[in-house]
Motif scaffolding. Structure first.
Motif, PDB file in Angstrom:
ATOM      1  N   ARG A 158       0.845  -1.205   0.000  1.00 32.46           N
ATOM      2  CA  ARG A 158       0.000   0.000   0.000  1.00 32.46           C
ATOM      3  C   ARG A 158       0.878   1.251   0.000  1.00 32.46           C
ATOM      4  O   ARG A 158       0.632   2.188  -0.750  1.00 32.46           O
ATOM      5  N   ALA A 159       1.936   1.265   0.815  1.00 33.41           N
ATOM      6  CA  ALA A 159       2.830   2.425   0.887  1.00 33.41           C
ATOM      7  C   ALA A 159       3.527   2.674  -0.453  1.00 33.41           C
ATOM      8  O   ALA A 159       3.771   3.826  -0.822  1.00 33.41           O
ATOM      9  N   ALA A 160       3.818   1.607  -1.198  1.00 31.85           N
ATOM     10  CA  ALA A 160       4.478   1.742  -2.497  1.00 31.85           C
ATOM     11  C   ALA A 160       3.490   2.111  -3.604  1.00 31.85           C
ATOM     12  O   ALA A 160       3.897   2.381  -4.722  1.00 31.85           O
ATOM     13  N   GLY A 161       2.181   2.101  -3.287  1.00 28.54           N
ATOM     14  CA  GLY A 161       1.169   2.425  -4.293  1.00 28.54           C
ATOM     15  C   GLY A 161       0.842   1.280  -5.220  1.00 28.54           C
ATOM     16  O   GLY A 161       0.201   1.469  -6.246  1.00 28.54           O
ATOM     17  N   ALA A 162       1.285   0.071  -4.872  1.00 25.63           N
ATOM     18  CA  ALA A 162       1.031  -1.093  -5.726  1.00 25.63           C
ATOM     19  C   ALA A 162      -0.403  -1.595  -5.596  1.00 25.63           C
ATOM     20  O   ALA A 162      -0.898  -2.277  -6.494  1.00 25.63           O
ATOM     21  N   ILE A 163      -1.053  -1.278  -4.487  1.00 26.79           N
ATOM     22  CA  ILE A 163      -2.450  -1.646  -4.304  1.00 26.79           C
ATOM     23  C   ILE A 163      -3.204  -0.442  -3.753  1.00 26.79           C
ATOM     24  O   ILE A 163      -2.628   0.422  -3.096  1.00 26.79           O
ATOM     25  N   SER A 164      -4.502  -0.409  -4.035  1.00 26.32           N
ATOM     26  CA  SER A 164      -5.338   0.698  -3.568  1.00 26.32           C
ATOM     27  C   SER A 164      -5.717   0.474  -2.109  1.00 26.32           C
ATOM     28  O   SER A 164      -5.537  -0.624  -1.558  1.00 26.32           O
ATOM     29  N   ASP A 165      -6.294   1.503  -1.495  1.00 20.00           N
ATOM     30  CA  ASP A 165      -6.749   1.367  -0.110  1.00 20.00           C
ATOM     31  C   ASP A 165      -7.840   0.309   0.002  1.00 20.00           C
ATOM     32  O   ASP A 165      -7.874  -0.448   0.973  1.00 20.00           O
ATOM     33  N   ALA A 166      -8.708   0.244  -0.995  1.00 26.75           N
ATOM     34  CA  ALA A 166      -9.782  -0.760  -0.973  1.00 26.75           C
ATOM     35  C   ALA A 166      -9.200  -2.175  -1.055  1.00 26.75           C
ATOM     36  O   ALA A 166      -9.635  -3.076  -0.328  1.00 26.75           O
ATOM     37  N   GLU A 167      -8.202  -2.376  -1.936  1.00 28.81           N
ATOM     38  CA  GLU A 167      -7.554  -3.681  -2.041  1.00 28.81           C
ATOM     39  C   GLU A 167      -6.835  -4.018  -0.736  1.00 28.81           C
ATOM     40  O   GLU A 167      -6.857  -5.162  -0.289  1.00 28.81           O
ATOM     41  N   TYR A 168      -6.209  -3.015  -0.153  1.00 29.17           N
ATOM     42  CA  TYR A 168      -5.520  -3.203   1.123  1.00 29.17           C
ATOM     43  C   TYR A 168      -6.506  -3.703   2.187  1.00 29.17           C
ATOM     44  O   TYR A 168      -6.240  -4.699   2.874  1.00 29.17           O
ATOM     45  N   GLN A 169      -7.633  -3.026   2.314  1.00 30.98           N
ATOM     46  CA  GLN A 169      -8.628  -3.405   3.330  1.00 30.98           C
ATOM     47  C   GLN A 169      -9.162  -4.813   3.073  1.00 30.98           C
ATOM     48  O   GLN A 169      -9.312  -5.609   4.013  1.00 30.98           O
ATOM     49  N   ASP A 170      -9.424  -5.125   1.799  1.00 33.22           N
ATOM     50  CA  ASP A 170      -9.946  -6.445   1.444  1.00 33.22           C
ATOM     51  C   ASP A 170      -8.934  -7.544   1.776  1.00 33.22           C
ATOM     52  O   ASP A 170      -9.268  -8.550   2.406  1.00 33.22           O
ATOM     53  N   ARG A 171      -7.686  -7.357   1.368  1.00 34.63           N
ATOM     54  CA  ARG A 171      -6.651  -8.373   1.611  1.00 34.63           C
ATOM     55  C   ARG A 171      -6.336  -8.498   3.098  1.00 34.63           C
ATOM     56  O   ARG A 171      -6.100  -9.590   3.598  1.00 34.63           O
ATOM     57  N   ARG A 172      -6.352  -7.371   3.809  1.00 38.17           N
ATOM     58  CA  ARG A 172      -6.086  -7.398   5.245  1.00 38.17           C
ATOM     59  C   ARG A 172      -7.166  -8.217   5.961  1.00 38.17           C
ATOM     60  O   ARG A 172      -6.870  -9.037   6.831  1.00 38.17           O
ATOM     61  N   ALA A 173      -8.413  -7.995   5.549  1.00 39.99           N
ATOM     62  CA  ALA A 173      -9.518  -8.743   6.155  1.00 39.99           C
ATOM     63  C   ALA A 173      -9.365 -10.245   5.878  1.00 39.99           C
ATOM     64  O   ALA A 173      -9.601 -11.067   6.767  1.00 39.99           O
ATOM     65  N   LYS A 174      -8.946 -10.610   4.665  1.00 38.93           N
ATOM     66  CA  LYS A 174      -8.760 -12.020   4.335  1.00 38.93           C
ATOM     67  C   LYS A 174      -7.648 -12.648   5.169  1.00 38.93           C
ATOM     68  O   LYS A 174      -7.759 -13.785   5.618  1.00 38.93           O
ATOM     69  N   ILE A 175      -6.564 -11.903   5.356  1.00 46.26           N
ATOM     70  CA  ILE A 175      -5.453 -12.419   6.162  1.00 46.26           C
ATOM     71  C   ILE A 175      -5.915 -12.630   7.597  1.00 46.26           C
ATOM     72  O   ILE A 175      -5.640 -13.675   8.214  1.00 46.26           O
ATOM     73  N   LEU A 176      -6.609 -11.656   8.148  1.00 45.98           N
ATOM     74  CA  LEU A 176      -7.084 -11.773   9.539  1.00 45.98           C
ATOM     75  C   LEU A 176      -8.128 -12.867   9.684  1.00 45.98           C
ATOM     76  O   LEU A 176      -8.174 -13.552  10.708  1.00 45.98           O
ATOM     77  N   ASP A 177      -8.956 -13.060   8.649  1.00 44.70           N
ATOM     78  CA  ASP A 177      -9.944 -14.147   8.687  1.00 44.70           C
ATOM     79  C   ASP A 177      -9.299 -15.513   8.669  1.00 44.70           C
ATOM     80  O   ASP A 177      -9.906 -16.498   9.100  1.00 44.70           O
TER      81      ASP A 177
END
Length: 179
Positions: A158-177
């Protein structure tokens, strides 16, 4: 050439394409075949096997994707497996031949400028012994990597701009799930 709203790295590569005819569906489907942390550097169109599709050069591998209504095709060439590359240009189009793991893959009808740039970059990567990740972008998550490491990788993407904030939130939720 075309305007897309897929992902920043894919959009930037698509903007540099000389021709998007026959590859719009593949550009939109590309995020589905990318690995976590994988980013797109260059794109080109071409014919491989029985169909017109998209060639994507990522930070990890060369991908050919054809996503038609009746059939789909995906073939990838990890940089560590590619032994050599040949470019044969014609007046407007050319053929990229990739030699990997004892196999030979010919991708034809690539627009000349796109194919030459792709071949030159592939040769450089092979000479360097593989594809380093772009500055600021970590290597993709390794299966079995700990949750903290996967979250750190995601933060860096996310910091490098390779993914959007929405993608970040989605992937983060999947990792935590996955806990």
């Amino acid at each position: 050439m075309g305007k897309f709203s897929v992902r920043p790295d894919i959009d930037a590569a698509a903007e540099r394409l000389s021709n998007t005819v026959g590859s719009k569906r593949e550009i939109n489907k590309l995020p589905e075949v990318l690995w976590e942390g994988e980013t797109v550097d260059m794109l080109a169109t071409g014919i491989y096997g029985k169909g017109n599709g998209l060639i994507a050069m990522t930070n990890l591998r060369l991908i050919f994707l054809k996503h038609g209504v009746m059939s789909q095709q995906l073939e990838d060439f990890p940089y560590g497996k590619i032994s050599s590359v040949q470019w044969q240009g014609g007046m407007m189009f050319g053929t990229l031949t990739v030699f990997a793991s004892g196999n030979k893959a010919e991708i034809k009808q690539i627009p000349k400028a796109d194919g030459k740039a792709l071949a030159d970059k592939l040769r450089m990567l092979i000479a360097q012994g593989g594809a380093p990740a772009p500055a600021g972008v970590p290597a993709p998550a390794v299966p079995g990597q700990d949750i903290a490491g996967r979250l750190a990788t995601l933060d860096q993407l996310r910091a490098a701009g390779a993914i959007s904030d929405a993608e970040y939130q989605d992937r983060r939720a999947k990792i935590l799930d996955s806990l």
